[in-house]
Every structure is written in C-alpha cells, then in structure tokens.
Design an enzyme around this catalytic site. Structure first.
Site, PDB file in Angstrom:
ATOM      1  CD  GLU A   1      -8.900  44.670  21.828  1.00 28.14           C
ATOM      2  OE1 GLU A   1      -7.705  44.317  22.038  1.00 28.14           O
ATOM      3  OE2 GLU A   1      -9.794  43.861  21.559  1.00 28.14           O
TER       4      GLU A   1
ATOM      5  CB  SER B   1     -12.550  44.817  18.595  1.00 27.16           C
ATOM      6  OG  SER B   1     -12.449  44.964  19.982  1.00 27.16           O
TER       7      SER B   1
ATOM      8  CE1 TYR C   1     -13.990  51.035  19.875  1.00 25.45           C
ATOM      9  CE2 TYR C   1     -13.425  49.362  18.251  1.00 25.45           C
ATOM     10  CZ  TYR C   1     -13.742  49.710  19.543  1.00 25.45           C
ATOM     11  OH  TYR C   1     -13.829  48.746  20.511  1.00 25.45           O
TER      12      TYR C   1
ATOM     13  NE  ARG D   1     -21.846  47.718  25.695  1.00 28.54           N
ATOM     14  CZ  ARG D   1     -20.782  47.723  24.897  1.00 28.54           C
ATOM     15  NH1 ARG D   1     -19.756  48.508  25.132  1.00 28.54           N
ATOM     16  NH2 ARG D   1     -20.741  46.942  23.839  1.00 28.54           N
TER      17      ARG D   1
ATOM     18  CG  ASP E   1     -22.581  43.800  22.735  1.00 32.74           C
ATOM     19  OD1 ASP E   1     -22.847  44.830  23.384  1.00 32.74           O
ATOM     20  OD2 ASP E   1     -21.455  43.573  22.246  1.00 32.74           O
TER      21      ASP E   1
ATOM     22  CD  GLU F   1     -19.162  40.749  22.669  1.00 32.76           C
ATOM     23  OE1 GLU F   1     -18.129  40.139  22.986  1.00 32.76           O
ATOM     24  OE2 GLU F   1     -19.146  41.872  22.148  1.00 32.76           O
TER      25      GLU F   1
ATOM     26  CG  ASN G   1     -18.154  43.593  25.457  1.00 37.02           C
ATOM     27  OD1 ASN G   1     -17.386  42.920  24.792  1.00 37.02           O
ATOM     28  ND2 ASN G   1     -19.330  44.012  24.980  1.00 37.02           N
TER      29      ASN G   1
ATOM     30  N   GLY H   1     -15.881  50.021  26.958  1.00 39.36           N
ATOM     31  CA  GLY H   1     -15.247  51.321  26.724  1.00 39.36           C
ATOM     32  C   GLY H   1     -15.690  52.345  27.756  1.00 39.36           C
TER      33      GLY H   1
HETATM   34  N1  LIG Z   1     -25.572  35.909  15.520  1.00 33.44           N
HETATM   35  C1  LIG Z   1     -25.524  37.147  15.017  1.00 33.44           C
HETATM   36  N2  LIG Z   1     -26.516  37.593  14.241  1.00 33.44           N
HETATM   37  C2  LIG Z   1     -26.470  38.845  13.716  1.00 33.44           C
HETATM   38  N3  LIG Z   1     -25.482  39.719  13.912  1.00 33.44           N
HETATM   39  C3  LIG Z   1     -24.448  39.328  14.696  1.00 33.44           C
HETATM   40  C4  LIG Z   1     -24.419  38.022  15.293  1.00 33.44           C
HETATM   41  N4  LIG Z   1     -23.277  37.923  16.000  1.00 33.44           N
HETATM   42  C5  LIG Z   1     -22.634  39.084  15.866  1.00 33.44           C
HETATM   43  N5  LIG Z   1     -23.325  39.947  15.081  1.00 33.44           N
HETATM   44  C6  LIG Z   1     -22.922  41.316  14.703  1.00 33.44           C
HETATM   45  O1  LIG Z   1     -21.518  41.434  14.887  1.00 33.44           O
HETATM   46  C7  LIG Z   1     -21.215  42.369  15.932  1.00 33.44           C
HETATM   47  C8  LIG Z   1     -20.080  41.865  16.797  1.00 33.44           C
HETATM   48  O2  LIG Z   1     -20.410  40.623  17.385  1.00 33.44           O
HETATM   49  P1  LIG Z   1     -20.139  40.326  18.921  1.00 33.44           P
HETATM   50  O3  LIG Z   1     -20.563  38.918  19.182  1.00 33.44           O
HETATM   51  O4  LIG Z   1     -20.765  41.364  19.774  1.00 33.44           O
HETATM   52  O5  LIG Z   1     -18.533  40.352  19.010  1.00 33.44           O
HETATM   53  P2  LIG Z   1     -17.470  41.545  19.232  1.00 33.44           P
HETATM   54  O6  LIG Z   1     -18.216  42.760  19.691  1.00 33.44           O
HETATM   55  O7  LIG Z   1     -16.547  40.983  20.272  1.00 33.44           O
HETATM   56  O8  LIG Z   1     -16.794  41.679  17.923  1.00 33.44           O
HETATM   57  C9  LIG Z   1     -22.511  42.518  16.699  1.00 33.44           C
HETATM   58  O9  LIG Z   1     -22.530  43.750  17.358  1.00 33.44           O
HETATM   59  C10 LIG Z   1     -23.540  42.361  15.591  1.00 33.44           C
HETATM   60  O10 LIG Z   1     -23.651  43.549  14.831  1.00 33.44           O
HETATM   61 MG   LIG Z   2     -19.937  43.005  20.849  1.00 34.75          MG
END
Ligand SMILES: Nc1ncnc2c1ncn2[C@@H]1O[C@H](COP(=O)(O)OP(=O)(O)O)[C@@H](O)[C@H]1O
Ligand SMILES: [Mg+2]
Length: 308
Positions: free
Chosen positions: A18, A144, A210, A249, A251, A264, A266, A270
C-alpha cells in the site's frame, strides 16, 4: 493534548504493497497539519525509520501507513520502545485488527457485532464438508481486496484458494452475505455517520476502491434507521472490544433483514481529502483538517514500568 510547539512527524510510505496509497494519505495529513500551523516533517518510512525519527527530532508521530509493518503493530512497537507518542491504535489492537480471523474470534462474544459464518483453512489443512456455498475466500492477514470474489461452485472454490494463498497461507472462507455495503468510521469511540458504498461492478474490489468513477458513495447513507443504528453500535463495540484508539473504520454488509454483518475493521483507514472517513466527518461539520488535528490530539504511548 499534544502541545502546540511539538514537532509532528507524519509517517508515510512504508514497506507494504500500500506504499502509494500511504504516500497520498501522508501528504494530505501533513498538508492539513501545516495549514493549521503545526511544525510538521514528512517521514518516508523505510528500514531506517528509527534513525530518521531521531534525526528529525520528532516529538509525536502521525501514522499514515497502511498494511504490513505500518498498520499491524510493528511501527507502533518501535514507537513504543522509543517513547514517541503516536496516533491511532496501539500494538495489540493493530495486530489483531490486521488479522481477519483473530478479529472475528476476538469479537465473537460482543452482543452487537453480527459475524458471517466462517471456516478457517490452514496450511496443509482441508475444509470440512459442511461448507455452504456461496462463500468468499480471503487471506487471513492483509488484503486490500486484491483477490476476493464470490465462489459459487467447488471448481471456483479450488481456484479461489490457490489465488488467496498467494497472499497468506491461512485463509478465511466466509459465507457470502448479499446486501448493501456500508462503512462506519469511529473517532475516539464515537461513530461518524454511515457511508454507503455503491460499486458499479457490484464488488468493492481493488479497482473499485482506487479507481475514480468506479464507485459511488453516499453519506449519510440512505439505509434504514435500524441498519444505521445497529451498524453504528457494532462499529463502536468492535472499536472498544479490540481496544482501538484514534480513528478506525469498520466495514459491513447490510442484508435484507437490516442487521449489518461485520466484515473487518481498518485501524489506519485512508486519509486523503476524498477518503471515506473524512467524507463521514463532513456532515458533522468536521473538516478534513479538523479530523486530522483531532486524531493528532489523541496521540499517546505507554509509560515504561522501569527506567534504567
Ligand atoms: N462475507 C462477504 N460477503 C459478501 N461480500 C464480501 C464478504 N467479505 C468480503 N466481501 C466483499 O469484499 C470486500 C473486501 O472484503 P474485506 O473483508 O473488507 O477485506 P479488505 O477490505 O481487507 O480486502 C468487501 O468490501 C465486500 O465487497
Ligand atoms: Mg474492507
């Protein structure tokens, strides 16, 4: 409170994938602090960080690093040992939050944090037969959104595992949750208004995150009052439960029943002027500069138990 005359080192760049995004966050943060009259020095982080901090006579560090080394407790540990107060979460919360599996286990008993069902795939291990498709496959640590996709059949599952293993040996296989994607920033334990993320492609992947124009954002999010309340409560419970500090933050996905599922958190989200946390601060009348300064004032480090 950080005293006015303090020399603020803004830590940016770093040793993770990153790097570029961190440089953008760092430049935006140092620009904001300069505008507010702080004595600021930009520190581009590499393996020589300790010497750079000493040479630049940094009194307090604003950590604008993302990913490995910078967001996972490593740099925080260095700052603790050097006795330099720093912004954001400490070593333990940073390390746990970087690990999606550790995060979910740590929050498993928080009443307000709903979690998707999951299965952990370790090196050399195999998945149990009860894995119910569709799922998503994520590297346990980091990521990411480089390699997350919906897996609907066994063939795609095998492919997704191979892909995710490029990033981490330990994988989180998680029930796919269909719904609206939202994120909730928390500052010093208080939630900011919810941001809704509307990726044109349907998936909030690396490109959607991004690349300008690939995603629309809405703040405050036009979602139900129930989802707003539950997500705000869950974000705060996750922040407090993990022992986060400063800005973080969380999600979520909001399924049809309006009960947000936590994905998750963060610990160094950003921080460019167009990032999601500043976007969330705006409806409260908090400018980018206000948010950056607010986070600065929360900078801290531990007191030593023994002084040689
Ligand atoms: N269990 C899930 N069901 C549906 N979509 C998911 C799920 N896990 C992740 N995603 C999708 O993938 C994206 C990234 O997952 P995330 O767990 O936030 O990891 P990172 O942001 O670290 O890559 C999420 O913003 C969402 O769009
Ligand atoms: Mg995420």
């Amino acid at each position: 409170m950080v005293e006015r005359g303090a020399r603020v080192g803004v830590l940016m760049g770093g040793l993770a994938a990153e790097f570029d995004i961190s440089m953008q966050s760092g430049k935006a943060v140092s620009g904001a602090l300069r505008e507010r009259g702080w004595d600021v020095v930009d520190i581009v982080v590499d393996r020589d960080l300790a010497r750079k901090l000493v040479d630049a006579r940094v009194d307090v560090a604003w950590v604008a690093l993302h990913g490995r080394f910078g967001e996972d407790g490593c740099v925080q540990g260095l700052l603790e040992v050097m006795g330099v107060p720093y912004t954001g979460s400490g070593v333990r919360a940073s390390a746990v939050a970087m690990d999606k599996i550790a995060t979910k286990r740590a929050l498993a008993h928080e009443p307000g944090v709903r979690l998707a069902r999951d299965w952990v795939l370790r090196a050399g291990g195999s998945l149990p037969d009860d894995v119910a498709l569709p799922v998503v496959v994520k590297p346990g640590v980091g990521g990411s959104t480089i390699d997350i996709g919906i897996v609907r059949d066994q063939g795609a599952l095998a492919e997704a595992i191979v892909e995710a293993r490029k990033y981490d040996e330990i994988l989180l296989v998680e029930e796919y949750v269909e719904g609206d994607e939202i994120t909730v920033a928390v500052v010093d334990g208080s939630p900011l208004p919810v941001v809704r993320i509307l990726p044109e492609s349907g998936f909030f992947d690396f490109a959607a995150k991004y690349t300008k124009g690939l995603t629309r954002y809405e703040c405050p999010a036009a979602i139900s009052n129930k989802a707003t309340r539950l997500a705000s409560e869950a974000a705060v419970q996750a922040f407090v439960g993990l022992g986060c500090a400063g800005l973080a933050r969380a999600d979520f996905i909001v399924p049809a029943n309006q009960e947000p599922v936590f994905l998750e958190i963060n610990t160094i989200p950003g921080m460019t002027a167009t990032s999601l946390s500043p976007m969330a601060a705006k409806p409260l009348g908090m400018s980018f500069e206000d948010l950056v300064e607010r986070v600065l004032h929360g900078a801290h480090c531990m007191e030593p138990e023994y002084t040689p």
